[in-house]
Design a protein around this motif. Structure first.
Motif, mmCIF file in Angstrom:
data_model
loop_
_atom_site.group_PDB
_atom_site.id
_atom_site.type_symbol
_atom_site.label_atom_id
_atom_site.label_comp_id
_atom_site.label_asym_id
_atom_site.label_seq_id
_atom_site.Cartn_x
_atom_site.Cartn_y
_atom_site.Cartn_z
ATOM 1 N N VAL A 144 0.696 -1.187 0.010
ATOM 2 C CA VAL A 144 0.085 -0.201 -0.049
ATOM 3 C C VAL A 144 0.739 1.295 -0.018
ATOM 4 O O VAL A 144 0.568 2.115 -0.785
ATOM 5 N N ILE A 176 -4.019 7.894 -0.504
ATOM 6 C CA ILE A 176 -3.927 7.093 0.782
ATOM 7 C C ILE A 176 -3.379 7.840 1.892
ATOM 8 O O ILE A 176 -2.097 8.566 1.615
ATOM 9 N N THR A 189 -0.846 7.609 4.365
ATOM 10 C CA THR A 189 0.415 6.592 4.607
ATOM 11 C C THR A 189 0.610 6.886 6.132
ATOM 12 O O THR A 189 1.229 5.796 6.594
ATOM 13 N N ILE A 238 -1.277 4.130 7.775
ATOM 14 C CA ILE A 238 -0.551 2.790 7.339
ATOM 15 C C ILE A 238 0.537 2.572 8.060
ATOM 16 O O ILE A 238 0.686 1.330 8.423
ATOM 17 N N TYR A 276 -7.075 1.724 5.268
ATOM 18 C CA TYR A 276 -7.028 1.415 3.714
ATOM 19 C C TYR A 276 -7.916 0.695 3.055
ATOM 20 O O TYR A 276 -8.854 1.224 2.119
ATOM 21 N N MET A 289 -10.843 2.586 0.795
ATOM 22 C CA MET A 289 -10.482 2.547 -0.554
ATOM 23 C C MET A 289 -11.545 1.578 -1.383
ATOM 24 O O MET A 289 -11.831 1.810 -2.442
#
Length: 357
Positions: A236, A247, A249, A252, A265, A269
């Motif tokens: 990702v 995204i 980050t 994540i 995510y 998404m």
């Protein structure tokens, strides 16, 4: 009428005494042969692709070494060419199986290798369909795959059927792939009348229960969630470089559980509000009473991914379903035999169900 419940045992060996050892040995150490495939890349309607790995008596034996350097890290050693597609398309009636792998699985996974080997030796065509980003190649879009993507399952099954139209087709879904398969079978029962039978192995039928158990149980969080995040997170973050601003980050990078990752995510998404919304909407449990084709739903009662209390009783399945819930087996493992064991029990159980229909 309700589903049939089978509580007959899987004879797990004494040297794998409980759920964790059974699961980890089956996933990481159980011996398998190296099965090789011909790979076919199929374009999806949204501009992405899905890689299908074929192993079939209708095709020549796949080469032992990769003929294309890009395939070296995969179980495929050559690309399916026009003559191969023609051989499949013109074949007479024969048994065939499409395999849907689990979270971050592939045709290299031990369960995929053992199932392919067993059915191929019995004369079946086997095709392993890779979810986006799982075939050893990054997919093109910012999206990936998830446990409730019925449209993707429809595309995969219809593509396989179109390649081998005379095939007597069966479908097997493993873990995440099993949940997605069951959900689609229940949502669209008339679309899959051409399937002879199906099987879902260790499917997280109640994703809320499974997701919470994997995220909150300390062992599951530190071992299984960490294992999955080891590949999910880098994939990702690479996507984020290609799709800046799409995204989060930071979230994540900070994800420590599958709940964290799905909140950051998977859910946003793929059109869900959050992880709980994703898990709730994508669970296959509520669709089991709508399934019209013979379907084996195999879950060990000691599966560390799904609490035994979350397993369905006969009243939660249609008369076409057989719930097999052995006491032992772990998650997608079912190792049997003396040291070092083998993975032959699972494909034999699947074949026994298929051939009885």
């Amino acid at each position: 009428m309700s589903a049939h419940l089978d509580l007959s045992p899987c004879p797990t060996p004494a040297w794998l005494p409980e759920r964790q050892s059974q699961t980890l040995f089956g996933a990481l150490l159980a011996p398998t042969n190296r099965i090789r495939f011909f790979r076919e890349r199929v374009e999806t309607p949204d501009g992405d692709f899905i890689d299908f790995d074929w192993n079939s008596p209708l095709l020549p034996r796949a080469p032992k070494q990769a003929r294309d350097a890009t395939l070296i890290q995969t179980a495929a050693t050559d690309w399916l060419d026009d003559s191969g597609r023609q051989a499949l398309g013109q074949a007479q009636a024969s048994p065939a199986l499409v395999l849907l792998h689990g979270l971050e699985g592939s045709s290299k996974s031990r369960y995929a290798q053992s199932i392919t080997q067993y059915f191929r030796q019995a004369g079946w065509t086997v095709v392993v369909a890779h979810f986006r980003g799982c075939s050893g190649f990054a997919n093109r879009l910012a999206r990936a795959y998830h446990s409730g993507d019925s449209a993707e399952i429809r595309f995969i099954l219809q593509t396989a059927h179109a390649r081998l139209p005379a095939g007597h087709w069966h479908a097997v879904g493993i873990s995440l792939g099993g949940n997605a398969l069951l959900k689609y079978l229940g949502e669209s029962p008339t679309e899959v009348a051409w399937l002879k039978a199906a099987a879902a192995i260790s499917a997280p039928l109640d994703l809320v229960a499974a997701g919470n158990h994997l995220s909150d149980d300390r062992f599951n969080r530190e071992i299984y969630s960490r294992h999955f995040l080891r590949t999910l997170r880098p994939k990702v973050l690479k996507k984020a470089q290609r799709f800046p601003g799409v995204i989060d980050t930071l979230r994540i990078q900070q994800a420590r559980t599958l709940r964290d990752f799905d909140n950051a995510y998977t859910a946003p998404m793929h059109g869900f509000a959050d992880a709980l919304d994703y898990w709730t909407q994508s669970s296959s449990m509520r669709w089991l009473t709508h399934i019209h084709i013979p379907t084996l739903v195999l879950n060990a009662r000691n599966d560390p991914f799904l609490p035994q209390a979350a397993l369905p009783g006969p009243q939660l399945g249609s008369a076409q379903i057989e719930f097999h819930q052995p006491a032992q087996g772990g998650h997608v493992s079912f190792v049997t035999g003396g040291w070092p064991g083998h993975l032959g029990w699972l494909p034999r159980r699947i074949e026994r169900f298929f051939t009885a229909r």
